[in-house]
Design a protein around this motif. Sequence first.
Motif, PDB file in Angstrom:
ATOM      1  N   GLU A 169       0.852  -1.185   0.000  1.00 17.99           N
ATOM      2  CA  GLU A 169       0.000   0.000   0.000  1.00 17.99           C
ATOM      3  C   GLU A 169       0.890   1.238   0.000  1.00 17.99           C
ATOM      4  O   GLU A 169       1.854   1.332   0.746  1.00 17.99           O
ATOM      5  CB  GLU A 169      -0.884   0.009   1.258  1.00 17.99           C
ATOM      6  N   VAL A 170       0.565   2.178  -0.888  1.00 10.06           N
ATOM      7  CA  VAL A 170       1.306   3.430  -0.940  1.00 10.06           C
ATOM      8  C   VAL A 170       0.681   4.402   0.038  1.00 10.06           C
ATOM      9  O   VAL A 170      -0.502   4.743  -0.070  1.00 10.06           O
ATOM     10  CB  VAL A 170       1.286   4.029  -2.359  1.00 10.06           C
ATOM     11  N   ALA A 171       1.479   4.815   1.028  1.00  8.55           N
ATOM     12  CA  ALA A 171       0.957   5.718   2.048  1.00  8.55           C
ATOM     13  C   ALA A 171       0.802   7.118   1.482  1.00  8.55           C
ATOM     14  O   ALA A 171       1.679   7.625   0.783  1.00  8.55           O
ATOM     15  CB  ALA A 171       1.908   5.747   3.249  1.00  8.55           C
ATOM     16  N   ASP A 172      -0.319   7.764   1.760  1.00  6.79           N
ATOM     17  CA  ASP A 172      -0.561   9.162   1.396  1.00  6.79           C
ATOM     18  C   ASP A 172      -0.458   9.409  -0.096  1.00  6.79           C
ATOM     19  O   ASP A 172      -0.005  10.451  -0.535  1.00  6.79           O
ATOM     20  CB  ASP A 172       0.440  10.086   2.109  1.00  6.79           C
ATOM     21  N   THR A 242       7.412   5.744 -15.768  1.00  2.00           N
ATOM     22  CA  THR A 242       7.917   6.945 -15.095  1.00  2.00           C
ATOM     23  C   THR A 242       6.777   7.742 -14.477  1.00  2.00           C
ATOM     24  O   THR A 242       6.876   8.222 -13.341  1.00  2.00           O
ATOM     25  CB  THR A 242       8.697   7.821 -16.087  1.00  2.00           C
ATOM     26  N   ALA A 243       5.683   7.885 -15.222  1.00  4.16           N
ATOM     27  CA  ALA A 243       4.537   8.636 -14.710  1.00  4.16           C
ATOM     28  C   ALA A 243       3.946   7.969 -13.476  1.00  4.16           C
ATOM     29  O   ALA A 243       3.548   8.644 -12.513  1.00  4.16           O
ATOM     30  CB  ALA A 243       3.474   8.765 -15.798  1.00  4.16           C
ATOM     31  N   ARG A 244       3.902   6.638 -13.483  1.00  4.50           N
ATOM     32  CA  ARG A 244       3.367   5.917 -12.318  1.00  4.50           C
ATOM     33  C   ARG A 244       4.237   6.164 -11.083  1.00  4.50           C
ATOM     34  O   ARG A 244       3.732   6.402  -9.983  1.00  4.50           O
ATOM     35  CB  ARG A 244       3.287   4.420 -12.617  1.00  4.50           C
ATOM     36  N   VAL A 245       5.554   6.125 -11.258  1.00  2.86           N
ATOM     37  CA  VAL A 245       6.453   6.394 -10.135  1.00  2.86           C
ATOM     38  C   VAL A 245       6.268   7.821  -9.631  1.00  2.86           C
ATOM     39  O   VAL A 245       6.272   8.082  -8.424  1.00  2.86           O
ATOM     40  CB  VAL A 245       7.919   6.145 -10.547  1.00  2.86           C
ATOM     41  N   LYS A 246       6.069   8.762 -10.563  1.00  2.00           N
ATOM     42  CA  LYS A 246       5.843  10.155 -10.167  1.00  2.00           C
ATOM     43  C   LYS A 246       4.565  10.307  -9.350  1.00  2.00           C
ATOM     44  O   LYS A 246       4.519  11.060  -8.367  1.00  2.00           O
ATOM     45  CB  LYS A 246       5.770  11.045 -11.408  1.00  2.00           C
ATOM     46  N   VAL A 247       3.520   9.621  -9.763  1.00  2.00           N
ATOM     47  CA  VAL A 247       2.259   9.688  -9.009  1.00  2.00           C
ATOM     48  C   VAL A 247       2.460   9.152  -7.596  1.00  2.00           C
ATOM     49  O   VAL A 247       2.014   9.750  -6.612  1.00  2.00           O
ATOM     50  CB  VAL A 247       1.155   8.896  -9.740  1.00  2.00           C
ATOM     51  N   MET A 248       3.156   8.031  -7.481  1.00  2.54           N
ATOM     52  CA  MET A 248       3.384   7.422  -6.170  1.00  2.54           C
ATOM     53  C   MET A 248       4.227   8.324  -5.268  1.00  2.54           C
ATOM     54  O   MET A 248       4.066   8.318  -4.047  1.00  2.54           O
ATOM     55  CB  MET A 248       4.069   6.055  -6.332  1.00  2.54           C
ATOM     56  N   SER A 249       5.139   9.105  -5.876  1.00  2.00           N
ATOM     57  CA  SER A 249       6.020   9.961  -5.074  1.00  2.00           C
ATOM     58  C   SER A 249       5.560  11.416  -5.046  1.00  2.00           C
ATOM     59  O   SER A 249       6.308  12.284  -4.606  1.00  2.00           O
ATOM     60  CB  SER A 249       7.453   9.881  -5.617  1.00  2.00           C
ATOM     61  N   ARG A 250       4.329  11.675  -5.525  1.00  2.00           N
ATOM     62  CA  ARG A 250       3.703  12.995  -5.460  1.00  2.00           C
ATOM     63  C   ARG A 250       4.525  14.062  -6.196  1.00  2.00           C
ATOM     64  O   ARG A 250       4.667  15.204  -5.739  1.00  2.00           O
ATOM     65  CB  ARG A 250       3.474  13.411  -4.005  1.00  2.00           C
ATOM     66  N   LEU A 251       5.064  13.688  -7.362  1.00  2.00           N
ATOM     67  CA  LEU A 251       5.779  14.640  -8.199  1.00  2.00           C
ATOM     68  C   LEU A 251       4.854  15.163  -9.297  1.00  2.00           C
ATOM     69  O   LEU A 251       3.761  14.636  -9.518  1.00  2.00           O
ATOM     70  CB  LEU A 251       7.010  13.982  -8.827  1.00  2.00           C
ATOM     71  N   ASP A 252       5.289  16.195  -9.998  1.00  2.00           N
ATOM     72  CA  ASP A 252       4.520  16.792 -11.083  1.00  2.00           C
ATOM     73  C   ASP A 252       4.674  15.932 -12.332  1.00  2.00           C
ATOM     74  O   ASP A 252       5.738  15.909 -12.961  1.00  2.00           O
ATOM     75  CB  ASP A 252       5.010  18.221 -11.341  1.00  2.00           C
ATOM     76  N   VAL A 253       3.612  15.223 -12.701  1.00  2.00           N
ATOM     77  CA  VAL A 253       3.669  14.309 -13.833  1.00  2.00           C
ATOM     78  C   VAL A 253       3.872  15.062 -15.146  1.00  2.00           C
ATOM     79  O   VAL A 253       4.530  14.568 -16.067  1.00  2.00           O
ATOM     80  CB  VAL A 253       2.384  13.456 -13.901  1.00  2.00           C
ATOM     81  N   SER A 254       3.341  16.267 -15.229  1.00  2.00           N
ATOM     82  CA  SER A 254       3.411  17.016 -16.487  1.00  2.00           C
ATOM     83  C   SER A 254       4.770  17.677 -16.710  1.00  2.00           C
ATOM     84  O   SER A 254       5.084  18.086 -17.824  1.00  2.00           O
ATOM     85  CB  SER A 254       2.323  18.091 -16.520  1.00  2.00           C
ATOM     86  N   GLN A 260      13.411  16.262 -10.685  1.00  2.00           N
ATOM     87  CA  GLN A 260      12.510  16.340  -9.541  1.00  2.00           C
ATOM     88  C   GLN A 260      12.938  15.305  -8.497  1.00  2.00           C
ATOM     89  O   GLN A 260      13.521  14.263  -8.835  1.00  2.00           O
ATOM     90  CB  GLN A 260      11.060  16.066  -9.950  1.00  2.00           C
ATOM     91  N   ASP A 261      12.642  15.601  -7.244  1.00  2.00           N
ATOM     92  CA  ASP A 261      12.945  14.682  -6.147  1.00  2.00           C
ATOM     93  C   ASP A 261      11.684  14.450  -5.328  1.00  2.00           C
ATOM     94  O   ASP A 261      10.929  15.395  -5.050  1.00  2.00           O
ATOM     95  CB  ASP A 261      14.036  15.255  -5.238  1.00  2.00           C
ATOM     96  N   GLY A 262      11.477  13.211  -4.946  1.00  2.00           N
ATOM     97  CA  GLY A 262      10.298  12.871  -4.147  1.00  2.00           C
ATOM     98  C   GLY A 262      10.553  11.658  -3.277  1.00  2.00           C
ATOM     99  O   GLY A 262      11.692  11.202  -3.129  1.00  2.00           O
ATOM    100  N   ARG A 263       9.489  11.125  -2.743  1.00  2.00           N
ATOM    101  CA  ARG A 263       9.612  10.026  -1.790  1.00  2.00           C
ATOM    102  C   ARG A 263       8.375   9.141  -1.872  1.00  2.00           C
ATOM    103  O   ARG A 263       7.267   9.631  -2.053  1.00  2.00           O
ATOM    104  CB  ARG A 263       9.760  10.589  -0.373  1.00  2.00           C
ATOM    105  N   ILE A 264       8.577   7.837  -1.762  1.00  2.00           N
ATOM    106  CA  ILE A 264       7.481   6.875  -1.723  1.00  2.00           C
ATOM    107  C   ILE A 264       7.567   6.122  -0.403  1.00  2.00           C
ATOM    108  O   ILE A 264       8.641   5.643  -0.029  1.00  2.00           O
ATOM    109  CB  ILE A 264       7.567   5.866  -2.889  1.00  2.00           C
TER     110      ILE A 264
END
Length: 572
Positions: A169-172, A242-254, A260-264
Amino acid sequence: MAVSTANVPLTGLARKLVSDGLLEQKVAQDAWKASSREKIPFVSQVVGSGLIKGHVVAQIAADEFGVPLIDLDAVEIDPDVTRLVQEKLIRDNHALPLYKRGSRLYVAVSDPTNLQALDEMKFASGAQAEPVIVEDDKLHRFIDRALEAVDTSMNMGEGEEFEDLEGLEVADESDDDDSGNIDVDDAPVVKFVNKLLLDCMKKGASDIHIEPYEKFCRVRLRIDGVLQEVAKPPLALSNKITARVKVMSRLDVSERRVPQDGRIKLKLSKTKAIDFRVSTCPTLFGEKTVLRLLDSSMSIPLEALGYEDHQLKIFLQNLHKPYGMFLVTGPTGSGKTVSLYSGIHLLNQPEINISTAEDPVEINLPGVNQVQIDERTGMTFEKALRAFLRQDPDIILVGEVRDLQTGNIAIKAAQTGHMVMATLHTNDAPQTLTRMVDMGIKPYAIATAVNVITAQRLGRRLCNNCKEPMDVPKKALLKEGFSEKEVADPSFHVFHPKGCDQCTNGYKGRVGIYQVMEVSEEMKRMVMEGRNAIDIADQARREGIPDLRQSGLKKVKDGVISIEEMNRVTQE
């Protein structure tokens, strides 16, 4: 009625091994009967039992039957070729498709007299099956690896369904992201990414690399410090992954033009969670995505990191000093953070106030005040350290001393009753002192503040289950750096990797190689006199402090790492 072992007829390769004197008749007959009873190939039985080495059987089979002999370690697995034959046929026949050239399919076998395997491969693939001889023990490993690569690639783009991945489960995860214009909720893509993250955890990998190129996309895992290719999903799905990983890490898909840097955060259970640090970077043919696994539940005691006894003693003595500077140096990925966190774990007590400034904060440490450095908002190392000094700290950890301002504040904190732990990017401990001078820090300040410097590297640890002693000429050992006395010792051995089902190409896990240098009064005087790193290194040698190369030689002598691995991570 059971057939007497003595009456078992030997044919093919078994007869050749007996006639060449490599197996006694009775031993060969017992092995033949055992292989029939356990339904495994005769070659697997004799090699697995240790009766004959795999490379010996392979050479004899190639010479006797005129079949080419190849080394599987030099072969790149192609999931598309493996996919030509069903998994059951590959495992049942102990044969692996390697290449397809026109109407010919080249099949790796350890026994070329197994004509049934070749016939079934021919029938399944529709191509003429041509045998090539390989070592039996390597064939076992490569069959598992090839089938795993096929499983990881998941036949994406062919419309096949995936098995459900439960417990993930992906938190948040944001529901109001900008992914509406991109079909990132495509079930195969979601399940591929989920399985990739789970495989990373199961294999003990530290990083995932997703790399788009002009004609293909490649996925690699860094296992024990070395990248290994695990999948080649279709290029058409590269952007979706790549877009799926961005969604999971709350990055800007567009946004695809800037990094960009994020966290899952993955919830595996109510009490277990794993973090991935995500970084994207635009490249010529798309965005490269790297995910680093951060397991906050992982706590490694200092004793398990690979310090020698005398090194660990110096480390702990300086760790518990009330003030001064404790420096850890080395390149990216050398384990500096783990060493510092292991030290912080020992110091983390209710009566001690610990503050850290990190970029990024990799692991959450309960009881420690951790600050995330963010240059965009103005939260720099310098500002964090100034704030710490107004909050009554006992211990300060600086993720990295990058500039003069940060270095000066850290030095002043170490001179005014605080223990300061920090990292630098230098090659060894003596160079760290001159590097700080080059940054502009006053030599007398360095001499009065720095207590100890630890330089380190990470080497792949030999698998204790399959490592083998190897014969190395005395001249070569002396050239590597071993002494005449060590080489003359009859008990002296060096080991090399072999590979088994419990490791990765003969290696399992990693171990630290360290240079722990306590800054002596003489070294402090040399710093204030403006002496260079070579002079300080000579002084360290006179004081009996082993450098990284000597520490690596000690681990080779102890059978912990191989000579090749020592040469990979240390320098002369």
